[in-house]
Design a protein around this motif. Structure first.
Motif, PDB file in Angstrom:
ATOM      1  N   LYS A 104      -0.938 -16.909  16.249  1.00  0.00           N
ATOM      2  CA  LYS A 104      -2.103 -17.557  15.646  1.00  0.00           C
ATOM      3  C   LYS A 104      -3.366 -16.746  15.930  1.00  0.00           C
ATOM      4  N   GLU A 105      -3.522 -16.373  17.166  1.00  0.00           N
ATOM      5  CA  GLU A 105      -4.670 -15.584  17.600  1.00  0.00           C
ATOM      6  C   GLU A 105      -4.757 -14.256  16.844  1.00  0.00           C
ATOM      7  N   GLY A 106      -3.606 -13.604  16.635  1.00  0.00           N
ATOM      8  CA  GLY A 106      -3.595 -12.296  15.970  1.00  0.00           C
ATOM      9  C   GLY A 106      -3.489 -12.373  14.460  1.00  0.00           C
ATOM     10  N   LYS A 107      -3.424 -13.601  13.895  1.00  0.00           N
ATOM     11  CA  LYS A 107      -3.212 -13.796  12.450  1.00  0.00           C
ATOM     12  C   LYS A 107      -1.938 -13.074  11.986  1.00  0.00           C
ATOM     13  N   ILE A 108      -0.902 -13.159  12.821  1.00  0.00           N
ATOM     14  CA  ILE A 108       0.370 -12.498  12.505  1.00  0.00           C
ATOM     15  C   ILE A 108       1.192 -13.419  11.603  1.00  0.00           C
ATOM     16  N   VAL A 109       1.393 -12.987  10.353  1.00  0.00           N
ATOM     17  CA  VAL A 109       2.037 -13.862   9.365  1.00  0.00           C
ATOM     18  C   VAL A 109       3.465 -13.451   9.018  1.00  0.00           C
ATOM     19  N   ALA A 110       3.901 -12.291   9.527  1.00  0.00           N
ATOM     20  CA  ALA A 110       5.257 -11.825   9.199  1.00  0.00           C
ATOM     21  C   ALA A 110       5.735 -10.820  10.233  1.00  0.00           C
ATOM     22  N   LEU A 111       7.063 -10.615  10.232  1.00  0.00           N
ATOM     23  CA  LEU A 111       7.643  -9.563  11.056  1.00  0.00           C
ATOM     24  C   LEU A 111       8.017  -8.419  10.110  1.00  0.00           C
ATOM     25  N   GLY A 112       7.424  -7.251  10.340  1.00  0.00           N
ATOM     26  CA  GLY A 112       7.705  -6.113   9.458  1.00  0.00           C
ATOM     27  C   GLY A 112       6.727  -4.998   9.743  1.00  0.00           C
ATOM     28  N   GLU A 113       7.008  -3.841   9.346  1.00  0.00           N
ATOM     29  CA  GLU A 113       8.011  -3.603   8.344  1.00  0.00           C
ATOM     30  C   GLU A 113       9.283  -3.132   9.023  1.00  0.00           C
ATOM     31  N   ILE A 114      10.397  -3.733   8.603  1.00  0.00           N
ATOM     32  CA  ILE A 114      11.697  -3.424   9.193  1.00  0.00           C
ATOM     33  C   ILE A 114      12.674  -3.092   8.071  1.00  0.00           C
ATOM     34  N   GLY A 115      13.793  -2.474   8.418  1.00  0.00           N
ATOM     35  CA  GLY A 115      14.773  -2.202   7.370  1.00  0.00           C
ATOM     36  C   GLY A 115      15.557  -0.934   7.602  1.00  0.00           C
ATOM     37  N   LEU A 116      15.937  -0.312   6.483  1.00  0.00           N
ATOM     38  CA  LEU A 116      16.776   0.890   6.539  1.00  0.00           C
ATOM     39  C   LEU A 116      16.201   1.949   5.609  1.00  0.00           C
ATOM     40  N   ASP A 117      16.245   3.197   6.064  1.00  0.00           N
ATOM     41  CA  ASP A 117      15.752   4.319   5.259  1.00  0.00           C
ATOM     42  C   ASP A 117      16.728   5.475   5.346  1.00  0.00           C
ATOM     43  N   TYR A 118      17.469   5.699   4.263  1.00  0.00           N
ATOM     44  CA  TYR A 118      18.438   6.804   4.240  1.00  0.00           C
ATOM     45  C   TYR A 118      17.905   7.960   3.389  1.00  0.00           C
ATOM     46  N   TYR A 119      16.598   7.976   3.182  1.00  0.00           N
ATOM     47  CA  TYR A 119      15.998   9.033   2.363  1.00  0.00           C
ATOM     48  C   TYR A 119      15.626  10.236   3.227  1.00  0.00           C
ATOM     49  N   TRP A 120      14.881   9.930   4.312  1.00  0.00           N
ATOM     50  CA  TRP A 120      14.416  11.020   5.168  1.00  0.00           C
ATOM     51  C   TRP A 120      15.538  11.486   6.084  1.00  0.00           C
ATOM     52  N   GLN A 121      15.916  12.760   5.955  1.00  0.00           N
ATOM     53  CA  GLN A 121      17.000  13.326   6.760  1.00  0.00           C
ATOM     54  C   GLN A 121      16.401  14.028   7.982  1.00  0.00           C
ATOM     55  N   PRO A 122      17.075  14.113   9.124  1.00  0.00           N
ATOM     56  CA  PRO A 122      18.305  13.372   9.393  1.00  0.00           C
ATOM     57  C   PRO A 122      17.963  11.955   9.830  1.00  0.00           C
ATOM     58  N   TYR A 123      18.855  11.023   9.600  1.00  0.00           N
ATOM     59  CA  TYR A 123      18.611   9.662  10.047  1.00  0.00           C
ATOM     60  C   TYR A 123      19.783   9.181  10.876  1.00  0.00           C
ATOM     61  N   ASP A 124      19.497   8.226  11.746  1.00  0.00           N
ATOM     62  CA  ASP A 124      20.499   7.697  12.653  1.00  0.00           C
ATOM     63  C   ASP A 124      20.806   6.262  12.200  1.00  0.00           C
ATOM     64  N   LYS A 125      21.896   6.141  11.445  1.00  0.00           N
ATOM     65  CA  LYS A 125      22.245   4.837  10.851  1.00  0.00           C
ATOM     66  C   LYS A 125      22.412   3.757  11.904  1.00  0.00           C
ATOM     67  N   GLU A 126      23.077   4.116  13.002  1.00  0.00           N
ATOM     68  CA  GLU A 126      23.360   3.091  14.016  1.00  0.00           C
ATOM     69  C   GLU A 126      22.084   2.585  14.677  1.00  0.00           C
ATOM     70  N   LEU A 127      21.186   3.519  14.975  1.00  0.00           N
ATOM     71  CA  LEU A 127      19.916   3.141  15.598  1.00  0.00           C
ATOM     72  C   LEU A 127      19.115   2.235  14.657  1.00  0.00           C
TER      73      LEU A 127
END
Ligand SMILES: [Zn+2]
Length: 274
Positions: A104-127
């Motif tokens: 409330k204090e920080g006006k935090i309205v969502a958790l993000g940005e999270i997800g998966l990115d297989y565009y930028w190489q190299p990437y660590d899928k498991e991590l």
């Protein structure tokens, strides 16, 4: 075709990164926020962090602007550059947002940005997968919507969110298929479109926007990136989202004003700001 001088009043930018270093070279984010964004009547902006360090910058910036909200999370690309373990990084994130009072204090309205990115190489899928899963679990625990980054990882991103049926949110700057968008909407998700909607070569994205029900569409800048036409290649800010709203209005067969109002209402509902 696209008017350069559209009215910015009422626009709700559901995804921007005002801490980004790109703003410094142009006089600082505050200049844009004061003169081009809130000064021109943009109604609200969600300032989206990508790691625990810039999370603190996001919170500081939001203190200065009543209509700036915050989303905090660890982005899959940032996951590749963590100098601490996944659990330590998550602990840093938790320290900023793990109570209702802090959010409330920080006006935090969502958790993000999270997800998966297989565009930028190299990437660590498991991590990336570990961070994505753990942050989705936190979102469920905190009852917060999530902002999903899915680049070249549609199948895995979709399967991952299906494993968290109590979590809802938005797929930002959506680049998946119409079929995937329909499946997400059926499960209660929102779909957000950026300046890409205005690009000449983005016919597929416009076709996807056409199948998303009106009450599930958001718009965003992803500032300082993805400037719409006719500003493509220049720094992006929330005032420039008018061009995206205009392109969406044409797709939906609505007026510009109706589209601005509709997307702002949708964002307020998702982020619980009504
Ligand atoms: Zn982003």
């Amino acid at each position: 075709m696209i008017d350069q001088e559209l009215d910015c009043r009422g626009l709700f930018d559901s995804h921007a990164h005002y801490f980004d270093k790109k703003f410094e070279a142009e006089g600082g984010a505050d200049v844009f926020l004061r003169d081009e964004v809130f000064g021109k009547g943009v109604a609200a902006v969600v300032n989206v962090a990508t790691n625990p360090e810039n999370a603190k910058l996001c919170l500081t910036q939001a203190k200065k602007y009543p209509a700036m909200y915050v989303a905090l999370g660890i982005h899959p690309e940032d996951a590749q550059h963590l100098t601490v373990s996944v659990d330590e990084a998550l602990a840093e994130l938790c320290a900023l947002m793990d109570t209702r009072e802090k959010r409330k204090e920080g006006k935090i309205v969502a958790l993000g940005e999270i997800g998966l990115d297989y565009y930028w190489q190299p990437y660590d899928k498991e991590l990336q997968a570990e961070l994505f899963e753990k942050q989705l679990s936190l979102a469920e625990e905190w009852d917060l919507p999530v902002l999903i980054h899915d680049r070249e990882a549609h199948g895995d991103s979709f399967e991952t969110v299906l494993r968290h049926p109590n979590v809802r949110g938005v797929f930002h700057s959506f680049s998946g298929s119409a079929e995937m968008a329909k499946e997400l909407v059926r499960r209660g998700w929102y779909v957000s479109f950026s300046g890409v909607l205005t690009f000449k070569n983005a016919r597929k994205v416009r076709e996807v926007a056409a199948v998303v029900p009106n009450d599930r569409i958001l718009i965003e800048t992803d500032a300082p990136y993805l400037s719409p036409e006719p500003f493509r290649g220049k720094i992006n800010h929330s005032g420039r989202m008018a061009q995206t709203a205009s392109a969406l209005a044409e797709i939906l067969g609505l007026s510009y004003a109706e589209t601005v109002a509709l997307t702002a209402e949708n964002a307020k509902r998702l982020f619980d700001l009504t």
